[in-house]
Design an enzyme around this catalytic site. Structure first.
Site, short mmCIF file in Angstrom:
data_model
loop_
_atom_site.label_atom_id
_atom_site.label_comp_id
_atom_site.label_asym_id
_atom_site.label_seq_id
_atom_site.Cartn_x
_atom_site.Cartn_y
_atom_site.Cartn_z
N HIS A 8 0.82 -1.23 0.00
CA HIS A 8 0.00 0.00 0.00
C HIS A 8 0.84 1.27 0.00
O HIS A 8 0.30 2.37 -0.16
CB HIS A 8 -0.93 0.03 1.23
CG HIS A 8 -1.99 -1.03 1.21
ND1 HIS A 8 -2.85 -1.20 0.15
CD2 HIS A 8 -2.31 -1.99 2.12
CE1 HIS A 8 -3.67 -2.22 0.41
NE2 HIS A 8 -3.37 -2.71 1.59
N ASP A 43 -2.39 -10.44 -2.60
CA ASP A 43 -3.01 -10.00 -1.34
C ASP A 43 -4.49 -9.66 -1.62
O ASP A 43 -4.84 -9.25 -2.73
CB ASP A 43 -2.28 -8.76 -0.83
CG ASP A 43 -2.75 -8.31 0.55
OD1 ASP A 43 -2.09 -8.68 1.53
OD2 ASP A 43 -3.79 -7.60 0.64
N HIS A 78 -6.15 -7.16 -0.75
CA HIS A 78 -6.35 -5.74 -1.03
C HIS A 78 -5.54 -5.30 -2.26
O HIS A 78 -4.46 -5.82 -2.51
CB HIS A 78 -5.95 -4.91 0.18
CG HIS A 78 -6.68 -5.29 1.43
ND1 HIS A 78 -6.18 -6.22 2.32
CD2 HIS A 78 -7.89 -4.90 1.90
CE1 HIS A 78 -7.06 -6.37 3.31
NE2 HIS A 78 -8.11 -5.59 3.08
N ASP A 117 -4.73 -12.82 3.04
CA ASP A 117 -5.95 -12.31 3.65
C ASP A 117 -7.16 -12.53 2.74
O ASP A 117 -8.26 -12.04 3.01
CB ASP A 117 -5.82 -10.84 4.07
CG ASP A 117 -5.06 -9.98 3.08
OD1 ASP A 117 -4.70 -10.48 2.00
OD2 ASP A 117 -4.82 -8.80 3.40
ZN LIG Z 1 -4.24 -7.11 2.49
#
Ligand SMILES: [Zn+2]
Length: 344
Positions: free
Chosen positions: A161, A197, A199, A286
């Site tokens: 991120h 991931d 996200h 995740d």
């Molecule tokens: Zn994540």
């Protein structure tokens, strides 16, 4: 499978994050590394090496000088100004129309300028952990550069991120991006980053968005419903020279393995067409059914199949740890990706 790991992350602990109306212990915690190491050892993956110390030169190829200074000084400056804290994060964010050039001794202004959310808190041990993740990633990357077929950078905090001058989402330095740049600087013509991931890897996308020498592909929860919300849509395909070298494969809440594998095969086809010299795998699990910050429904055995698809690419591969927060199954999920890869 070479595994690079250091205990130096452990001081990045005890931080708090907002969930609903409450402050709760941050899901991105030191125990994550412990359960992964245990599960890897149980599966016979015990070739664990300590990282070599690195300076910040490789990080500075991706991140702005003021941002690196911010990461190093954030907690000490906060403590000096406000006292000890387990929740050092911005109270305001740089708003459009503001100059956004903080004085580099004003921690409140620095937090406002160099973070984009409240999910990258600083505690006393945060900088040491950031540095250890960098050392772990670069040491693993150098092994692959020198001919090791695959290596796993088992590190935290995660990185995908974080962009050139913004921290957020548990991430501070973008470890995978720094490794990709190192491969380029060491002679790789093309590098692919595949981010699995849950996200969207908004930081990695932003870093390489206008470049054609690093292909970025992300499989993730749809930004209509999921963090980071304003990035990760399917029509973000790159800009300028980078047009066509960014591929987002968003999926809806509740996604199961069949749908997921379909997207992963599409990603694999794109990687094959790109013919990179090396693959950087942003390894988040995740996507697991029941992850406290995820929304997909992958089961523990499914991760073997992910590893097999990645192995099918036949590329030198650097695995870099990203997310995964369901502590009990975390170790087995990560291990299954790696054992699936090794069996694949
Ligand atoms: Zn994540």
């Amino acid at each position: 499978m070479k595994i690079i790991y250091s205990d130096a992350h452990k001081g990045h602990a005890g931080a708090l994050e907002m969930r609903g109306e409450a402050f709760v212990p941050m899901a991105e915690c030191p125990e994550r590394m412990e359960v992964i190491l245990l599960a890897l050892a149980d599966a016979g993956l015990r070739d664990v090496h300590a990282p070599k110390a690195h300076g910040l030169a490789e990080a500075a190829r991706i991140h702005a000088p003021d941002f690196l200074t911010f990461l190093e000084t954030a907690y000490p400056l906060w403590e000096k100004r406000h006292g000890p804290s387990r929740a050092v994060f911005a109270r305001t964010f740089g708003m459009r129309g503001m100059a956004q050039k903080p004085q580099m001794d004003n921690i409140d202004a620095m937090l406002s300028a160099f973070t984009f959310d409240i999910f990258s808190p600083f505690v006393r041990g945060t900088w040491d952990a950031i540095r250890s993740a960098l050392d772990v990633t670069l040491t693993a990357a150098e092994m692959v550069q020198q001919g090791t077929r695959e290596a796993f950078a088992l590190c935290r905090p995660p990185g995908h991120h974080a962009s050139g001058d913004l921290a957020g989402g548990y991430c501070y330095l973008n470890n995978a991006a720094i490794a990709a740049q190192m491969f380029r600087d060491q002679g790789a013509a093309r590098v692919a980053i595949l981010d699995i991931d849950y996200h969207h890897g908004n930081g990695t996308q932003r870093i390489f968005y206008d470049r054609d020498d690093v292909l970025f592909i992300s499989l993730h929860g749809r930004p209509e419903e999921e963090y980071p919300f304003l990035l990760g849509f399917g029509d973000e395909t790159g800009a300028g020279r980078g047009e066509g070298f960014n591929l987002n494969l968003p999926m809806p809440p509740g996604t199961r393995i069949d749908t997921y594998l379909h997207a992963l095969q599409a990603a694999a086809a794109r990687v094959r067409a790109y013919a990179p010299d090396v693959l950087v795998l942003s390894l988040g699990v995740d996507t697991f059914d029941g992850d406290p910050v995820g929304g997909f429904c992958l089961q523990t055995p499914d991760y073997l199949r992910l590893g097999q698809v990645i192995a099918g690419l036949g590329l030198p591969t650097l695995f870099v740890m990203e997310g995964g927060y369901a502590i009990a199954p975390l170790g087995q999920n990560v291990t299954n990706v790696l054992t699936g890869y090794l069996q694949g």
